[in-house]
Design an enzyme around this catalytic site. Structure first.
Site, mmCIF file in Angstrom:
data_model
loop_
_atom_site.group_PDB
_atom_site.id
_atom_site.type_symbol
_atom_site.label_atom_id
_atom_site.label_comp_id
_atom_site.label_asym_id
_atom_site.label_seq_id
_atom_site.Cartn_x
_atom_site.Cartn_y
_atom_site.Cartn_z
ATOM 1 N N ASP A 306 0.859 -1.173 0.000
ATOM 2 C CA ASP A 306 0.000 0.000 0.000
ATOM 3 C C ASP A 306 0.905 1.235 0.000
ATOM 4 O O ASP A 306 2.072 1.160 0.391
ATOM 5 C CB ASP A 306 -0.885 -0.019 1.254
ATOM 6 N N ASP A 502 -1.296 -0.931 6.207
ATOM 7 C CA ASP A 502 -1.402 -0.444 7.583
ATOM 8 C C ASP A 502 -2.808 -0.036 7.973
ATOM 9 O O ASP A 502 -3.019 0.434 9.088
ATOM 10 C CB ASP A 502 -0.465 0.753 7.798
ATOM 11 N N ASP A 506 -6.758 -2.307 4.093
ATOM 12 C CA ASP A 506 -5.781 -3.271 3.613
ATOM 13 C C ASP A 506 -6.005 -4.676 4.168
ATOM 14 O O ASP A 506 -5.387 -5.632 3.682
ATOM 15 C CB ASP A 506 -4.359 -2.829 4.002
#
Length: 780
Positions: A306, A502, A506
């Protein structure tokens, strides 16, 4: 029941072996034999269950050979050998369970965070109803700080939303009346109404939970390293034992072969190496929840990341302050920060942090009013100051258009600062790249990742910028949580895939990956629950540490297993000729076990071929120069200010700005660069292997000196005639702008190549101000 069975089994088998040994030494042979038989039988039953379970899953693992050895020792009366094998088997299973035990992956945090009730509005009355009772078309009230319960459309008034839980982006967004809003986002301002367009079960947040659960259930089972080697070792052992028994006519000889073939190096060495790796990883701030995850990480090829909070800081910082003509940069920042002191907005926090870091004294605002989606207005020092959107349309002045263009190019947000309705400046903010990210990407490639992919809910432009700086192989922008899961699954089909994230958004992708890694330092509980590995610090380079540890642990595990099996094969040959009875074979197997376990414990230490060890005084020197960079970076704007001033004036004010810039260069910057050249670079030559490692930086120092001297010559010439002459302007501005860009790049190179060699936490906790300066330093 596994967490209960395996410790009990280890205690029973160890007690049986010990009591049998004591009884044997006391002369109670029958009692000793009974104890050893009991210990052997206690291991046979669970071992049979494990074998059946493995066969049901299509694998004949290491436990099958252990069962045959246990039964064989009972059959031929080699009870001591059976008790020894039972202890080895139970010890291996216990260690393996300890290495593979992980936290629950049911994403309790996702479910806990989901709202249970909604406030339904009927006329002027508002009633609290269970979420399941919400129907399409109902009007719901969402209070400040509350989670939007279902998908819907904004009604009545605009809303300011924190959508980071879904997109990962830290900046709040404004949604106008009629715009759609998704469940799971947070109301970041005053209460607003929505008209439900979906039920709770059909809304976005419920879909994220289902995605995570589905992805977790689809994850392929992890095959133990021991089982993989046992698949080849098992038939060899059975064939040798069968030939020995048939050729000699003595099944005792066959059992002796099975006893020395009992794969204790597999049962013990591999788990010990993996557990040792887990222990060392935890000391580096990496919590690995399963030995299988560490094994998989050791041979992963694709890394999916990400962007926000993983490659970037995850929170905005001030990258520049652009004052209107006739206004001072520090005064613009002081007014903006004074107003924003009382605002909880994420941009306000960044502006206040920047002002405090520059030691700018703030005034106390009064009559503060926050307008959701527009900014904050307050009275400061008797004047009405607003921070956020401009009082009317965006200013049309040349400097303002330049600010808008700069923000567009830098993918930054703009907070306009106005006094009594007149715009006096603009503050640019953005979510910066982590300082350690480029070096970490290089380390990860060196560790074995052949493909680096970024997934982000952010727009394509900032995503491509980050990918270009980091040299990533693929970028997927504008990704929803469902899109991320699809992308991770596609990558997992090609190779062992690691996903790093995080945020709650996700969590499904982490569960879908071969190995999920969560950066959990900021309390990303949902992603941490879904992950196999959690980085407990907010440092991305810990992932590279985890990769190094995984590969070293796996190397030691494989090495121990291969050495142990080779020794076992030699012992099997000796036993096949009848030269090694079962009991003596069991003792020989114990010696082999001790050897491979001692070798496996090497995984507690780092790989001697990786890492860089710096002398303590060099580490302290690096930290000192790092702090100096922070202070110098704040003053680099003097160079650009002087160059900008030349565009409007060439008289005394331009000469004054030029003199300030030159004084900064000669009194602060050049002494710093000279100390680096004469103290830091020689100290780095030995650990880096050669003075050539700093040669390019030394050449940059020479160029900095050259440009400074050139600026000084221009300053002397201008002072002699009382103004900057027309034929000087182009060259002087080129020197100032060029030196400004060169210094920023030079700082970045030193920080990335040298300063990141020292872990920030080695000298204690990193303050918020220090973190802010680190992140702002990544802006070029």
């Amino acid at each position: 029941m596994r967490p209960l069975v395996e410790p009990v089994l280890l205690a029973v088998t160890a007690a049986a072996l010990l009591l049998g040994g004591i009884a044997w030494l006391a002369g109670w042979r029958d009692v000793a034999v009974s104890c050893w038989i009991a210990g052997t039988l206690s291991a046979v039953v669970p071992a049979l269950a494990w074998v059946v379970h493995s066969l049901y899953r299509g694998r004949a693992g290491v436990d099958l050979l252990a069962v045959l050895s246990l039964v064989g020792t009972l059959w031929v009366g080699e009870y001591l050998a059976g008790a020894l094998i039972a202890v080895m088997l139970s010890t291996g299973r216990f260690l393996d369970a300890a290495a593979q035990r992980r936290a629950s992956k049911d994403l309790r945090a996702l479910l806990t965070r989901a709202p249970r009730f909604a406030r339904r509005k009927t006329g002027a009355a508002v009633t609290v109803v269970p979420l399941a009772d919400v129907a399409i078309g109902d009007v719901l009230v969402v209070g400040p700080g509350e989670v939007v319960p279902v998908d819907g459309r904004i009604e009545g008034a605009a809303a300011v939303l924190d959508e980071s839980v879904l997109t990962g982006e830290p900046l709040n967004v404004e949604r106008a009346v009629g715009e759609p809003v998704r469940s799971g986002v947070v109301n970041a301002a005053t209460a607003f109404d929505i008209r439900a367009t979906a039920t709770a079960d059909d809304s976005t947040y419920a879909g994220i939970v289902r995605l995570a659960q589905q992805a977790g259930s689809e994850s392929a089972p992890i095959v133990r390293l021991a089982d993989r080697y046992a698949a080849a070792f098992l038939p060899v052992a059975l064939v040798v034992a069968g030939i020995a028994g048939l050729a000699s006519g003595s099944w005792t000889r066959a059992v002796a072969v099975l006893v020395v073939a009992t794969p204790c190096p597999l049962l013990l060495a591999a788990p010990v190496a993996i557990v040792s790796g887990l222990s060392r990883a935890s000391r580096h701030g990496v919590v690995v929840r399963s030995g299988g995850a560490l094994e998989n990480l050791g041979h992963a090829e694709t890394l999916v990341m990400d962007k926000t909070g993983t490659l970037t800081a995850g929170r905005p910082v001030v990258v520049d302050v652009l004052p209107a003509p006739g206004h001072d940069r520090r005064d613009v920042l002081r007014l903006a920060a004074s107003v924003d002191q009382m605002s909880p907005h994420v941009l306000a926090e960044a502006i206040v942090t920047e002002a405090l870091a520059q030691n700018i004294p703030l005034s106390l605002p009064v009559n503060m009013i926050e307008h959701p989606g527009r900014g904050v207005v307050a009275t400061v020092d008797g004047a009405q100051v607003s921070v956020g959107k401009p009082p009317a349309a965006a200013p049309d002045a040349g400097w303002a258009r330049a600010a808008v263009n700069r923000a567009s190019l830098d993918t930054a947000a703009i907070a306009w600062v106005a006094v009594d309705g007149r715009v006096i400046g603009a503050v640019l903010l953005r979510d910066p790249l982590r300082r350690s990210a480029p070096r970490t990407m290089r380390r990860l490639r060196a560790a074995g990742f052949t493909r680096l992919v970024m997934l982000t809910g952010d727009r394509a432009a900032p995503a491509r910028e980050v990918a270009t700086v980091l040299g990533l192989d693929e970028v997927y922008a504008d990704q929803s949580p469902a899109d991320k899961v699809t992308a991770v699954r596609a990558e997992r089909e090609k190779a062992v895939t690691v996903m790093v994230g995080d945020g709650v958004n996700d969590a499904p992708a982490l569960a879908a990956a071969s190995v999920g890694v969560a950066i959990g330092a900021r309390g990303a509980t949902a992603s941490s629950e879904a992950a196999d590995i959690v980085l407990t610090t907010d440092q991305l380079d810990r992932l590279a540490d985890a990769m190094d540890i995984a590969r070293w642990s796996r190397h030691i595990a494989v090495q121990s297993a291969v050495v142990g099996m080779t020794l076992s094969l030699l012992a099997m040959g000796v036993a096949a000729f009848g030269w090694l009875p079962p009991a003596l074979g069991a003792l020989l197997q114990e010696a082999i076990d001790v050897a491979v376990i001692l070798n496996a414990l090497r995984a507690l230490r780092s790989d001697p071929t990786t890492g860089l060890r710096l002398p303590r005084d060099t580490e302290e020197m690096l930290r000192r120069f790092d702090v100096e960079h922070d202070a110098l970076r704040d003053a680099l704007s003097l160079l650009r200010d002087a160059a900008d001033q030349l565009a409007a004036d060439t008289g005394e004010s331009a000469i004054g700005a030029l003199a300030d810039a030159y004084r900064f260069l000669t009194e602060k910057l050049l002494p710093h660069e000279d100390r680096e050249q004469n103290e830091l670079y020689p100290a780095l030559a030995t650990p880096l292997g050669s003075g050539e490692a700093t040669a390019t930086m030394s050449r940059t120092h020479a160029e900095i000196h050259r440009l400074t001297d050139r600026i000084g010559n221009h300053l002397d010439l201008s002072r002699s005639v009382g103004e900057v002459q027309p034929d000087q302007i182009d060259d002087l501005r080129a020197c100032l702008y060029g030196l400004h860009a060169l210094l920023r790049l030079h700082f970045l190179q030193e920080e990335e190549n040298y300063f990141t060699l020292v872990a920030p936490d080695a000298a204690g906790p990193v303050t918020d101000d220090r973190a802010r300066r680190d992140q702002r330093g990544m802006q070029s």
